[in-house]
Write a protein that holds these residues in place. Structure first.
Motif, short mmCIF file in Angstrom:
data_model
loop_
_atom_site.label_atom_id
_atom_site.label_comp_id
_atom_site.label_asym_id
_atom_site.label_seq_id
_atom_site.Cartn_x
_atom_site.Cartn_y
_atom_site.Cartn_z
N ILE A 43 -7.23 8.52 -6.06
CA ILE A 43 -6.68 9.18 -7.25
C ILE A 43 -5.38 8.50 -7.67
CG2 ILE A 43 -5.71 11.33 -8.15
CD1 ILE A 43 -7.57 12.82 -6.20
N ARG A 44 -4.54 8.23 -6.71
CA ARG A 44 -3.24 7.60 -6.97
C ARG A 44 -3.41 6.28 -7.72
NH1 ARG A 44 0.21 4.94 -1.97
NH2 ARG A 44 1.71 3.76 -3.22
N PHE A 45 -4.28 5.41 -7.24
CA PHE A 45 -4.41 4.09 -7.84
C PHE A 45 -5.15 4.13 -9.17
CE2 PHE A 45 -4.19 2.63 -3.23
CZ PHE A 45 -2.82 2.44 -3.29
N LEU A 46 -6.12 5.03 -9.30
CA LEU A 46 -6.83 5.14 -10.57
C LEU A 46 -5.89 5.59 -11.69
CD1 LEU A 46 -10.25 6.72 -9.50
CD2 LEU A 46 -9.86 4.41 -10.37
N VAL A 47 -5.06 6.58 -11.41
CA VAL A 47 -4.13 7.07 -12.43
C VAL A 47 -3.08 6.01 -12.74
CG1 VAL A 47 -2.40 8.82 -12.98
CG2 VAL A 47 -4.51 9.48 -11.80
N ALA A 48 -2.47 5.42 -11.69
CA ALA A 48 -1.43 4.41 -11.91
C ALA A 48 -2.00 3.20 -12.63
CB ALA A 48 -0.82 4.00 -10.57
N PHE A 223 6.45 6.93 -8.92
CA PHE A 223 7.53 6.17 -8.30
C PHE A 223 7.00 5.02 -7.44
CE2 PHE A 223 9.48 10.17 -9.40
CZ PHE A 223 10.73 9.80 -9.86
N GLY A 224 6.06 5.32 -6.54
CA GLY A 224 5.58 4.29 -5.62
C GLY A 224 4.73 3.22 -6.28
N SER A 225 3.86 3.62 -7.24
CA SER A 225 2.91 2.67 -7.81
C SER A 225 3.30 2.11 -9.17
CB SER A 225 1.52 3.33 -7.92
OG SER A 225 1.03 3.72 -6.66
N ILE A 226 4.31 2.63 -9.81
CA ILE A 226 4.69 2.13 -11.14
C ILE A 226 6.16 1.69 -11.17
CG2 ILE A 226 4.93 2.70 -13.59
CD1 ILE A 226 2.55 4.58 -13.29
N ARG A 290 10.41 -20.58 1.60
CA ARG A 290 11.00 -20.33 0.28
C ARG A 290 10.46 -19.05 -0.30
NH1 ARG A 290 9.94 -25.29 -3.41
NH2 ARG A 290 7.89 -24.99 -2.49
N ARG A 291 9.15 -18.77 -0.04
CA ARG A 291 8.54 -17.58 -0.59
C ARG A 291 7.71 -16.93 0.50
NH1 ARG A 291 8.35 -16.27 -5.80
NH2 ARG A 291 9.51 -17.59 -7.21
N VAL A 292 7.72 -15.60 0.53
CA VAL A 292 7.04 -14.87 1.57
C VAL A 292 6.15 -13.82 0.94
CG1 VAL A 292 7.38 -13.70 3.77
CG2 VAL A 292 9.21 -15.06 2.80
N ILE A 293 5.02 -13.52 1.59
CA ILE A 293 4.14 -12.47 1.10
C ILE A 293 4.47 -11.20 1.85
CG2 ILE A 293 1.75 -11.75 0.89
CD1 ILE A 293 1.02 -14.70 0.77
N LEU A 294 5.07 -10.26 1.19
CA LEU A 294 5.52 -9.03 1.81
C LEU A 294 5.01 -7.82 1.04
CD1 LEU A 294 9.26 -9.89 2.41
CD2 LEU A 294 7.46 -9.83 4.11
N PRO A 295 4.34 -6.84 1.67
CA PRO A 295 3.82 -5.72 0.93
C PRO A 295 4.61 -4.45 1.00
CG PRO A 295 2.96 -5.62 3.00
CD PRO A 295 3.93 -6.79 2.98
N GLU A 296 4.05 -3.39 0.53
CA GLU A 296 4.54 -2.04 0.48
C GLU A 296 3.38 -1.18 0.21
OE1 GLU A 296 5.29 1.22 -1.79
OE2 GLU A 296 3.89 -0.01 -1.66
N PRO A 297 3.51 0.20 0.34
CA PRO A 297 2.38 1.03 0.04
C PRO A 297 1.79 0.82 -1.32
CG PRO A 297 4.22 2.26 0.95
CD PRO A 297 4.66 0.84 0.76
N VAL A 298 2.49 -0.21 -2.24
CA VAL A 298 1.99 -0.46 -3.58
C VAL A 298 1.89 -1.95 -3.80
CG1 VAL A 298 2.29 -0.11 -6.02
CG2 VAL A 298 3.13 1.56 -4.40
N PRO A 299 0.75 -2.63 -4.29
CA PRO A 299 0.53 -4.05 -4.40
C PRO A 299 1.18 -4.70 -5.60
CG PRO A 299 -1.36 -2.91 -5.15
CD PRO A 299 -0.37 -1.87 -4.69
N ALA A 300 1.39 -6.02 -5.50
CA ALA A 300 1.87 -6.81 -6.63
C ALA A 300 0.99 -8.02 -6.75
CB ALA A 300 3.32 -7.20 -6.44
#
Length: 308
Positions: A43-48, A223-226, A290-300
């Motif tokens: 639900i969270r990701f579909l709405v966001a 907040f978390g996904s947007i 120089r660049r790192v792949i770092l996540p969170e409960p929300v993707p980029a």
């Protein structure tokens, strides 16, 4: 030199990724009181994702092509299901939010190993960081939350592997050029996968979710996904990558504080030994690139160096 308005934006953006992404683990825990893990995040990701589609179209960003949609579905499912979904499952099995955030901080280590397998092996300093990070995870297994559930332990260890693989993969395939549309595509793809897999594995919403569960879901969406993700994109465009990704050092600390104060979680000695080991390892790995792949409960998704 940035003017006062720019400095304010930078400060607020840093505060957003430091605090918001650090509290999403506790938000998931509260959300799980009324929703099963896959349905909650579906639900969270579909709405966001739907909101970001509107934003992307308002900015005249083009729709993804057919091949881009295929890539978005593959990586979105890996990130949202294998990454965030498994973290939520681990918390549902009893792993505390602070412990989960500390364990997930190992993602840069997995990302370094995965990129190494693709031909870019870590430097000597990075290898030291890898060893420290793994040592921290091994110590963390002795924490009370992990000893109480073998399944939760397995999920919280496997989840960062999926997120790291999905993040590295996202940086090597064709995705939409517009950040809003690319992110929306992965969120929607992951949301669909979660809402389909959840019921197939027996998930059901039993009774009426509590007010706190609905508030947690709304918090995760807005907040978390947007908001936090938008702040992160702004940081990547305006500050050094090392500054933008510094949230990886702060999120576990915020999550532990939030879990103890708001979630009334109890931590044991291993967490306080594991945390400096993991964060020290992450620091060494991060400084070595120089660049790192770092996540969170929300993707980029559209960012090559993106980071639950």
């Amino acid at each position: 030199m940035p003017d006062s308005s720019d400095r304010l934006k930078l400060g607020l953006s840093l505060l957003a990724v430091y605090i918001i992404w650090g509290t999403t683990y506790l938000g998931i825990r509260f959300g799980l009181e009324g929703f099963p893990p896959f349905i909650l995040n579906g639900i969270r990701f579909l709405v966001a994702g739907s909101i970001l589609v509107v934003i992307g179209r308002m900015r005249r960003q083009p729709w993804p092509t057919r091949s881009q949609w295929v890539n978005l579905m593959k990586t979105g499912a890996m990130l949202m299901v294998g990454g965030v979904g498994l973290v939520a499952m681990a918390e549902d099995y009893g792993v505390g939010s602070g412990v989960a955030a500390t364990a997930v901080a190992i993602i840069p280590v997995w990302a370094a190993l995965i990129t190494g397998m693709l031909g870019e092996w870590p430097s000597r300093r990075e290898w030291v960081g890898l060893v420290l990070g793994f040592a921290g995870v091994m110590v963390l297994v002795g924490e009370g939350d992990f000893r109480s559930t073998v399944t939760g332990t397995a999920l919280i260890i496997v989840s960062p592997m999926f997120w790291s693989l999905g993040s590295v993969w996202s940086s090597r395939i064709e995705l939409p050029a517009g950040a809003a549309m690319a992110t929306a595509g992965q969120l929607l793809a992951g949301g669909v996968a979660l809402t389909v897999i959840g019921p197939l594995r027996g998930e059901r919403i039993v009774g009426t979710p509590s007010r706190s569960s609905w508030i947690a879901l709304a918090y995760l969406i807005v907040f978390g996904s947007i908001i936090a993700y938008t702040a992160y994109v702004y940081l990547l465009k305006n500050v050094r990558a090392s500054v933008a990704t510094s949230y990886a050092y702060v999120n576990p600390i915020v999550a532990v504080i939030a879990g103890v104060t708001l979630g009334k979680e109890i931590l044991t000695g291993p967490v306080f030994i594991a945390m400096p080991l993991i964060l020290g390892g992450v620091a060494l790995v991060t400084m070595g690139r120089r660049r790192v792949i770092l996540p969170e409960p929300v993707p980029a998704p559209a960012i090559a160096d993106e980071a639950l």
